[in-house]
Design a protein around this motif. Structure first.
Motif, mmCIF file in Angstrom:
data_model
loop_
_atom_site.group_PDB
_atom_site.id
_atom_site.type_symbol
_atom_site.label_atom_id
_atom_site.label_comp_id
_atom_site.label_asym_id
_atom_site.label_seq_id
_atom_site.Cartn_x
_atom_site.Cartn_y
_atom_site.Cartn_z
ATOM 1 N N GLY A 168 -2.690 2.906 -0.087
ATOM 2 C CA GLY A 168 -3.495 1.737 0.231
ATOM 3 C C GLY A 168 -3.521 0.754 -0.910
ATOM 4 O O GLY A 168 -3.139 1.064 -2.035
ATOM 5 N N GLN A 169 -3.969 -0.448 -0.608
ATOM 6 C CA GLN A 169 -3.977 -1.516 -1.599
ATOM 7 C C GLN A 169 -5.301 -1.499 -2.355
ATOM 8 O O GLN A 169 -6.128 -2.386 -2.226
ATOM 9 C CB GLN A 169 -3.759 -2.859 -0.901
ATOM 10 C CG GLN A 169 -2.449 -2.924 -0.127
ATOM 11 C CD GLN A 169 -2.215 -4.273 0.503
ATOM 12 O OE1 GLN A 169 -2.614 -5.298 -0.035
ATOM 13 N NE2 GLN A 169 -1.562 -4.282 1.650
ATOM 14 N N ASP A 170 -5.491 -0.440 -3.139
ATOM 15 C CA ASP A 170 -6.717 -0.265 -3.903
ATOM 16 C C ASP A 170 -6.340 -0.093 -5.364
ATOM 17 O O ASP A 170 -6.256 1.019 -5.885
ATOM 18 C CB ASP A 170 -7.499 0.951 -3.379
ATOM 19 C CG ASP A 170 -8.913 1.004 -3.955
ATOM 20 O OD1 ASP A 170 -9.169 0.290 -4.948
ATOM 21 O OD2 ASP A 170 -9.739 1.747 -3.416
ATOM 22 N N ASP A 171 -6.080 -1.212 -6.038
ATOM 23 C CA ASP A 171 -5.661 -1.151 -7.436
ATOM 24 C C ASP A 171 -6.768 -0.628 -8.342
ATOM 25 O O ASP A 171 -6.492 0.007 -9.367
ATOM 26 C CB ASP A 171 -5.234 -2.538 -7.914
ATOM 27 C CG ASP A 171 -3.894 -2.964 -7.338
ATOM 28 O OD1 ASP A 171 -3.316 -2.161 -6.593
ATOM 29 O OD2 ASP A 171 -3.443 -4.076 -7.633
ATOM 30 N N VAL A 172 -8.022 -0.882 -7.975
ATOM 31 C CA VAL A 172 -9.142 -0.442 -8.812
ATOM 32 C C VAL A 172 -9.218 1.080 -8.832
ATOM 33 O O VAL A 172 -9.323 1.706 -9.884
ATOM 34 C CB VAL A 172 -10.453 -1.059 -8.297
ATOM 35 C CG1 VAL A 172 -11.636 -0.499 -9.069
ATOM 36 C CG2 VAL A 172 -10.410 -2.577 -8.408
ATOM 37 N N ARG A 173 -9.131 1.676 -7.661
ATOM 38 C CA ARG A 173 -9.181 3.130 -7.590
ATOM 39 C C ARG A 173 -7.959 3.756 -8.266
ATOM 40 O O ARG A 173 -8.067 4.766 -8.965
ATOM 41 C CB ARG A 173 -9.248 3.557 -6.125
ATOM 42 C CG ARG A 173 -9.350 5.049 -5.909
ATOM 43 C CD ARG A 173 -9.453 5.360 -4.429
ATOM 44 N NE ARG A 173 -9.395 6.778 -4.177
ATOM 45 C CZ ARG A 173 -9.317 7.331 -2.967
ATOM 46 N NH1 ARG A 173 -9.307 6.530 -1.903
ATOM 47 N NH2 ARG A 173 -9.255 8.614 -2.814
ATOM 48 N N SER A 174 -6.796 3.132 -8.076
ATOM 49 C CA SER A 174 -5.583 3.642 -8.718
ATOM 50 C C SER A 174 -5.693 3.564 -10.236
ATOM 51 O O SER A 174 -5.270 4.476 -10.955
ATOM 52 C CB SER A 174 -4.361 2.845 -8.243
ATOM 53 O OG SER A 174 -4.182 2.956 -6.851
ATOM 54 N N GLY A 209 0.781 -1.231 0.000
ATOM 55 C CA GLY A 209 0.000 0.000 0.000
ATOM 56 C C GLY A 209 0.805 1.269 0.000
ATOM 57 O O GLY A 209 0.217 2.360 -0.017
ATOM 58 N N GLN A 220 -10.677 -4.103 -12.624
ATOM 59 C CA GLN A 220 -9.814 -3.077 -13.242
ATOM 60 C C GLN A 220 -10.381 -2.603 -14.584
ATOM 61 O O GLN A 220 -10.335 -1.420 -14.904
ATOM 62 C CB GLN A 220 -8.403 -3.634 -13.440
ATOM 63 C CG GLN A 220 -7.574 -3.742 -12.185
ATOM 64 C CD GLN A 220 -7.871 -4.975 -11.374
ATOM 65 O OE1 GLN A 220 -8.704 -5.805 -11.759
ATOM 66 N NE2 GLN A 220 -7.210 -5.113 -10.234
ATOM 67 N N THR A 261 -4.001 -6.771 -7.775
ATOM 68 C CA THR A 261 -5.223 -7.552 -7.833
ATOM 69 C C THR A 261 -5.255 -8.368 -9.103
ATOM 70 O O THR A 261 -5.060 -7.820 -10.183
ATOM 71 C CB THR A 261 -6.438 -6.609 -7.804
ATOM 72 O OG1 THR A 261 -6.324 -5.780 -6.672
ATOM 73 C CG2 THR A 261 -7.714 -7.415 -7.747
#
Length: 706
Positions: A448-454, A418, A533, A705
């Motif tokens: 944070g570990q939020d690949d979708v938001r990134s 993250g 994604q 992810t």
């Protein structure tokens, strides 16, 4: 496909002077550069009936959307400007030679206090004397091993040299007489430089005088009954003669010439060059090219001469351009090229086609090498070209695209538990990596570990910049006032940002044609990941009103291709060339992101360790890191070693040593996904991210992810 008549200039508006012209596509990108003795007839020839044009020329003029020209005084100036623009803009329809392999060269680093002899590849560096290129690195090492007996120049790395200086003992070569051991003061810097100069003179072909001098010294030593000295000189002469025998005598002594031959067919051409110095073949190299423009043998020769000699630095030109340049066909007209070569050398250059004798026989040998190189290249590449076309067609069929995706962009997110969240964008055109257009992003808005938001953020930023710059003037223009790094935190590849990283290079500047930032939309957008994604990327495109870019995602676990809005993935066969191409694109994006993330983390951790050392400012922190290379080596350094760094006094050195020794090194970070221990000792002085061309594939320390 554009109609050339829509941008054809009025005949009376084109001057009849010498000049250089550029064709640009609809995005403003330079796609072809040419020169002409008279611009008016040359440019008018491009706007005749398409049926009368060569197929490649017809493709070029229908791809272009505008043409412009620059008038120069002489044809020599036109030749120089043409080469500069081809090198700067990399037009897709110009002949561009590429080496069929990476040739090693013998290099002498005269830019160092104690010059070093070593094998080098790649671009030439300033202040380094080069000999070659050679066909194999072992050939260089064999030659150097023989010459070190007579010219004991150092061959060790800077680290070995520094360590020997510190301990006061030379390496093995110093003990056996193959190094003068300047590291321990056996010779002074001036004496060692004189040895390096003699080495360079011998390699440059000035061998006769040196051998005669050694023979005279041997006879004098024998006459004075100094038999050991005479025996040593005799062995030195034998070593030099054996080194000379490795280069066959092909022409008369003192002949300096480059022989260039071309083998070609309708689609490709191969160029072979023999470098003859002192009558001996000192080096050989070869290039291959796709004939993307309508060019004959004379034109290929002219382009090859531009590439062979145009890139040499000012101090190398007098030596890189020989007295004679022998070619299979003379450029038309030949006078500007001959004058250009003479100007580079500083004296007259004889550019001609050999007609008889030994030079014609040697040219036939070079021609045979060119034909063999072309045959070998076609054997290697025939399946390559076919495979790439098949892969693009399979992707278009599987995703139901209207046309094959000639430009593919792929995005990947990388972070470590993250932290230090970054993203990468890689570009493939015609199935090949376009590394100059790779881009990197810092995700600064959150951790944070939020690949979708990134993923949503980075796609939004990429296409928001694309739309803003297009809509500003209704064309591909660059904002007049711009910060070095935009407010969205993009980090790219050609301008320094405020944190020392690099900023992006996107759309085309209408004045220069250079790409700046995100100039060209892709036909296919690939994200590293699965359905979440892809949905995030689709949402970002919808919010910006982008509806003409195809989108898909490639999930790692089962290598499934996901399309937006679809509940089931597209499964390509494991043997599919299309799947293989998508995997290569995805893996390259992953590698590029990982490299950037690792370097940012290393830089952050190193800076954090030294920030709290009292009295240590930014300049001296960077000096310490540059000198030792990593924080791990800095911790192990003694006070005396710290004092050796420029700008570090004893009091500061004692403070740094005490501060670092009082801290227990942090436990190594572990990738929870793979169990890999991530090394903290990476070079902290490197750039914010490795360049596209130099970064090596690495094991991923990020959590993504699937």
């Amino acid at each position: 496909m554009a109609d050339p008549s829509t941008y054809r200039p009025a005949p009376g508006a084109i001057p009849t002077s010498p000049g250089v012209y550029k064709f640009r596509d609809a995005h403003g990108r330079v796609i072809y550069v040419g020169k002409a003795k008279s611009l008016r007839p040359r440019l008018s020839s491009y706007f005749q009936d398409l049926a009368g044009l060569h197929p490649r020329t017809a493709t070029m003029v229908t791809t272009a959307a505008s043409v412009e020209w620059t008038v120069v005084t002489t044809e020599v100036e036109a030749l120089q400007l043409e080469y500069s623009w081809i090198k700067e803009f990399d037009p897709r329809f110009n002949v561009k030679y590429r080496d069929d392999k990476s040739y090693p060269e013998l290099a002498v680093t005269l830019n160092e206090e104690y010059p070093r002899v070593q094998v080098m590849r790649g671009a030439h560096r300033k202040g380094v004397r080069y000999f070659g290129p050679y066909g194999h690195a072992w050939a260089i090492r064999e030659t150097v091993d023989l010459l070190l007996r007579v010219f004991p120049v150092r061959t060790c790395s800077n680290g070995v040299f520094k360590r020997a200086s510190q301990v006061g003992r030379p390496c093995l070569l110093g003990y056996i007489g193959k190094c003068a051991a300047p590291c321990v003061g056996k010779v002074s810097a001036d004496e060692h430089r004189a040895l390096a100069a003699d080495f360079c003179d011998f390699m440059a072909g000035r061998t006769g005088n040196y051998l005669r001098r050694l023979e005279e010294q041997m006879q004098e030593a024998a006459a004075e009954m100094e038999y050991e000295k005479a025996a040593r000189l005799r062995d030195d002469i034998g070593a030099l003669k054996r080194a000379m025998e490795k280069n066959a005598i092909v022409l008369a002594d003192a002949t300096d010439a480059d022989l260039l031959a071309v083998a070609e067919d309708e689609l490709e051409a191969a160029v072979q060059i023999f470098h003859v110095r002192g009558g001996r073949v000192r080096g050989q190299r070869g290039w291959v090219t796709d004939k993307v423009e309508d060019v004959d043998t004379a034109g290929l020769v002219e382009h090859a001469l531009q590439q062979l000699y145009g890139g040499a630095s000012a101090e190398e030109r007098s030596e890189s351009v020989p007295r004679e340049v022998l070619v299979p066909a003379l450029p038309e007209p030949v006078e500007p090229v001959r004058d250009w070569l003479s100007g580079l050398r500083g004296s007259q250059v004889d550019l001609r086609v050999p007609q008889r004798g030994d030079k014609k026989d040697l040219m036939a040998t070079v021609q045979r090498n060119a034909q063999q190189a072309l045959a070998l290249h076609k054997t290697k590449r025939a399946s390559d070209l076919t495979t790439r076309s098949r892969a693009l067609q399979e992707i278009a069929d599987a995703l139901e695209l209207d046309s094959v995706p000639l430009r593919i962009e792929c995005f990947d997110i990388s972070h470590l538990q993250g932290e230090d969240v970054v993203a990468s964008m890689v570009v493939f055109e015609d199935g090949l990596a376009r590394k100059s257009e790779y881009r990197r992003f810092q995700i600064k808005g959150f951790e944070g570990q939020d690949d979708v938001r990134s993923m949503h953020e980075v796609i939004s930023r990429r296409f928001r910049r694309y739309l803003q710059e297009r809509e500003q003037t209704g064309e591909w223009a660059v904002p007049e006032a711009e910060e070095p790094v935009g407010p969205d935190g993009v980090v790219g590849a050609d301008r320094p940002g405020p944190d020392g990283a690099e900023a992006p290079a996107g759309p085309v500047d209408p004045d220069t044609g250079r790409p700046r930032r995100f100039a060209y939309p892709p036909q296919l957008l690939v994200v590293d990941g699965g359905q979440p994604q892809v949905a995030a990327a689709r949402r970002a495109l919808d919010e910006l009103g982008i509806d003409d870019v195809a989108l898909c995602g490639l999930a790692k676990r089962l290598e499934e291709v996901w399309l937006p809005g679809e509940d089931d993935p597209v499964v390509l066969p494991r043997s599919s060339e299309g799947l293989y191409l998508l995997q290569r694109v995805r893996d390259e994006a992953h590698r590029f992101a990982i490299t950037y993330q690792r370097n940012r983390r290393s830089k952050r951790l190193t800076a954090g360790e030294l920030d709290s050392v009292p009295g240590l400012g930014e300049t001296r922190r960077q000096a310490l890191l540059k000198h030792f290379g990593s924080l791990k080596k800095l911790r192990a350094a003694t006070v005396d070693e710290l004092c050796a760094v420029p700008g570090i006094g004893r009091r500061t050195a004692e403070t740094v040593a005490a501060a670092l020794s009082s801290r227990t090194p942090a436990a190594p970070a572990v990738n929870t996904a793979t169990g890999e221990i991530i090394d903290d000792s990476a070079d902290a002085t490197g750039p914010a991210g490795d360049s596209a061309a130099d970064a090596a594939p690495q094991t991923a320390p990020s959590q993504e992810t699937p």
